[in-house]
Scaffold this active site. Structure first.
Site, mmCIF file in Angstrom:
data_model
loop_
_atom_site.group_PDB
_atom_site.id
_atom_site.type_symbol
_atom_site.label_atom_id
_atom_site.label_comp_id
_atom_site.label_asym_id
_atom_site.label_seq_id
_atom_site.Cartn_x
_atom_site.Cartn_y
_atom_site.Cartn_z
ATOM 1 N N LYS A 1 30.470 -6.979 -0.905
ATOM 2 C CA LYS A 1 31.639 -6.913 -0.196
ATOM 3 C C LYS A 1 31.957 -8.279 0.530
ATOM 4 C CE LYS A 1 32.079 -2.073 1.148
ATOM 5 N NZ LYS A 1 32.163 -1.167 1.987
ATOM 6 N N LYS B 1 33.097 0.294 -9.079
ATOM 7 C CA LYS B 1 33.350 1.490 -8.415
ATOM 8 C C LYS B 1 34.682 1.711 -7.921
ATOM 9 C CE LYS B 1 31.862 1.723 -3.712
ATOM 10 N NZ LYS B 1 31.349 2.530 -2.705
ATOM 11 N N LYS C 1 38.188 2.473 -1.771
ATOM 12 C CA LYS C 1 39.504 2.729 -1.029
ATOM 13 C C LYS C 1 40.238 1.238 -0.944
ATOM 14 C CE LYS C 1 37.077 5.662 2.403
ATOM 15 N NZ LYS C 1 35.795 5.142 2.916
HETATM 16 N N1 AQP Z 1 33.202 5.498 -6.416
HETATM 17 C C1 AQP Z 1 32.507 6.248 -5.654
HETATM 18 N N2 AQP Z 1 31.754 7.329 -6.540
HETATM 19 C C2 AQP Z 1 30.751 8.157 -5.943
HETATM 20 N N3 AQP Z 1 30.740 8.069 -4.572
HETATM 21 C C3 AQP Z 1 31.409 7.270 -3.708
HETATM 22 N N4 AQP Z 1 31.354 7.078 -2.469
HETATM 23 C C4 AQP Z 1 32.406 6.303 -2.056
HETATM 24 N N5 AQP Z 1 32.577 5.613 -3.335
HETATM 25 C C5 AQP Z 1 32.276 6.383 -4.229
HETATM 26 C C6 AQP Z 1 30.669 7.861 -1.611
HETATM 27 O O1 AQP Z 1 31.569 8.550 -0.599
HETATM 28 C C7 AQP Z 1 30.598 8.669 0.621
HETATM 29 C C8 AQP Z 1 31.699 7.977 1.838
HETATM 30 O O2 AQP Z 1 32.044 6.483 1.556
HETATM 31 P P1 AQP Z 1 32.276 5.625 2.602
HETATM 32 O O3 AQP Z 1 33.624 5.993 2.861
HETATM 33 O O4 AQP Z 1 31.461 5.567 3.696
HETATM 34 O O5 AQP Z 1 32.461 4.110 2.184
HETATM 35 P P2 AQP Z 1 32.298 3.339 0.834
HETATM 36 O O6 AQP Z 1 31.018 3.976 0.196
HETATM 37 O O7 AQP Z 1 32.267 1.954 1.233
HETATM 38 O O8 AQP Z 1 33.491 3.943 0.340
HETATM 39 P P3 AQP Z 1 34.684 2.817 -0.586
HETATM 40 O O9 AQP Z 1 35.441 3.762 -1.250
HETATM 41 O O10 AQP Z 1 34.146 2.183 -1.614
HETATM 42 O O11 AQP Z 1 35.227 2.282 0.542
HETATM 43 P P4 AQP Z 1 35.568 0.572 0.565
HETATM 44 O O12 AQP Z 1 36.548 0.164 -0.417
HETATM 45 O O13 AQP Z 1 35.900 0.340 2.049
HETATM 46 O O14 AQP Z 1 34.191 -0.030 0.486
HETATM 47 C C9 AQP Z 1 29.527 7.905 0.672
HETATM 48 O O15 AQP Z 1 28.464 9.010 0.413
HETATM 49 C C10 AQP Z 1 29.724 7.139 -0.954
HETATM 50 O O16 AQP Z 1 28.447 6.828 -1.630
#
Ligand code: AQP
Length: 333
Positions: free
Chosen positions: A114, A198, A201
């Site tokens: 990140k 991955k 968001k």
């Molecule tokens: N691509 C993914 N595949 C499987 N699981 C995922 N999770 C996130 N992306 C994937 C799981 O969703 C839960 C909530 O995630 P989060 O919102 O707390 O944050 P994150 O993991 O940082 O999600 P993003 O989409 O990747 O957000 P950004 O882009 O802001 O960094 C968690 O249990 C996560 O494992």
């Protein structure tokens, strides 16, 4: 044994199929099992580790609650609350940051990903994020934490922090050492534009993900445009190791239909991607549309969503206040 479940989702908008298949779908199954005691948290303190617009953040908090409920989490059975409303989270995070070692944190791969090349310019909060996550979990004596595969390393850090605190203060079993609950297959859904990254968001291209609020037409269009390779559909699982985009799309199909990888591969063996993509869109639309419809409906019921958060706050705060009081005593405050 009663399982005490804790997990969180950041209210950063664009909740997507990866969040659903990697985490929320699992939350719903855990919520439906009467033997579990579940807490699902909207982790807004985590969200502000990167800049947020206050008005959007407030809307995203409600949208996350709406997504939980629309997906099937029952707020009468499980606690749904907002992290910042229970002040013990920030307090416990500070105390635990004096237990965690900087060497442990500097090994966290999510921070490296990140922060990218510009590490000096990202917030201190982004670096210490996993300590706050440990506080979230340990405050409630959670025994099991359902997360996507990307959070596995943070959970290992949480276990290390719990054990070090217990050892340093000779407080045997004070913090429960939680177990991760990570699905064996399909636990990491990848971007529709790049099968090695991955689904996320914050990815700029909306075509890289299926949002839980996408319309049927948007879903069909995104799957049609999803990256593939020039070969026909694979006929053996081994082929997928070198074909990340095909692996991801078949993984999504299998996860939604409940079929194994092998069965999904057999169903489309050597056919054209276009044929498979049509079926895949249909399966995604069937699963996502009712959730999407429900989210939109609930977003018009703001007071209902706010009431869920107030009730959740009362229950969560009762538990967290008791634990933080004991932490104070152990630490010597
Ligand atoms: N691509 C993914 N595949 C499987 N699981 C995922 N999770 C996130 N992306 C994937 C799981 O969703 C839960 C909530 O995630 P989060 O919102 O707390 O944050 P994150 O993991 O940082 O999600 P993003 O989409 O990747 O957000 P950004 O882009 O802001 O960094 C968690 O249990 C996560 O494992």
């Amino acid at each position: 044994m009663v399982k005490k479940i804790f997990s969180g989702v950041q209210p950063t908008g664009n909740l997507h199929l990866g969040n659903y298949l990697g985490a929320i779908k699992n939350f719903v199954e855990l919520n439906n099992n009467d033997e579990n005691d579940c807490i699902f948290c909207v982790v807004d303190l985590h969200a502000i580790t990167v800049k947020q617009d206050p008005k959007e953040l407030r809307n995203n908090i409600r949208e996350t609650v709406a997504t939980f409920v629309a997906s099937g989490i029952d707020p009468k059975k499980s606690i749904i609350f907002n992290q910042s409303s229970v002040t013990a989270h920030s307090e416990a995070a500070w105390i635990l940051s004096c237990i965690a070692r900087t060497g442990w944190l500097s090994r966290m791969t999510q921070f490296k990903e990140k922060a990218g090349k510009d590490k000096e310019k990202v917030s201190v909060g982004l670096y210490s994020y996993p300590v706050l996550m440990a506080a979230d979990i340990l405050l409630y004596d959670a025994t099991h934490v359902p997360v996507g595969d990307d959070q596995k390393q943070h959970l290992e850090l949480c276990r290390d922090i719990a054990q070090k605190f217990n050892n340093d203060f000779k407080a045997e079993n004070f913090f429960k050492v939680p177990e991760p609950l990570i699905q064996k297959e399909f636990s990491r859904i990848m971007s529709l534009k790049d099968g090695t990254k991955k689904m996320s968001k914050s990815e700029l291209s909306d075509l890289s993900r299926i949002n839980l609020t996408d319309s049927s037409d948007e879903i069909i269009n995104k799957i049609r445009k999803a990256k593939t390779d020039p070969l026909p559909m694979p006929s053996k699982k081994e082929e997928l190791n070198k074909r990340p985009e095909a692996k991801n799309l078949i993984g999504i199909y299998s996860s939604l239909t409940g079929l194994t990888f092998e069965k999904s591969i057999n169903e489309f063996s050597e056919s054209n991607f276009s044929e498979f993509k049509e079926k895949l869109s249909q399966v995604i639309v069937e699963k996502i549309s009712p959730i999407s419809y429900e989210i939109k409906k609930l977003l018009n019921e703001k007071s209902f969503l706010d009431e869920i958060l107030v009730e959740g706050y009362e229950k969560a705060n009762e538990q967290a206040s008791l634990k933080i009081k004991k932490i104070h005593e152990i630490v010597g405050f």
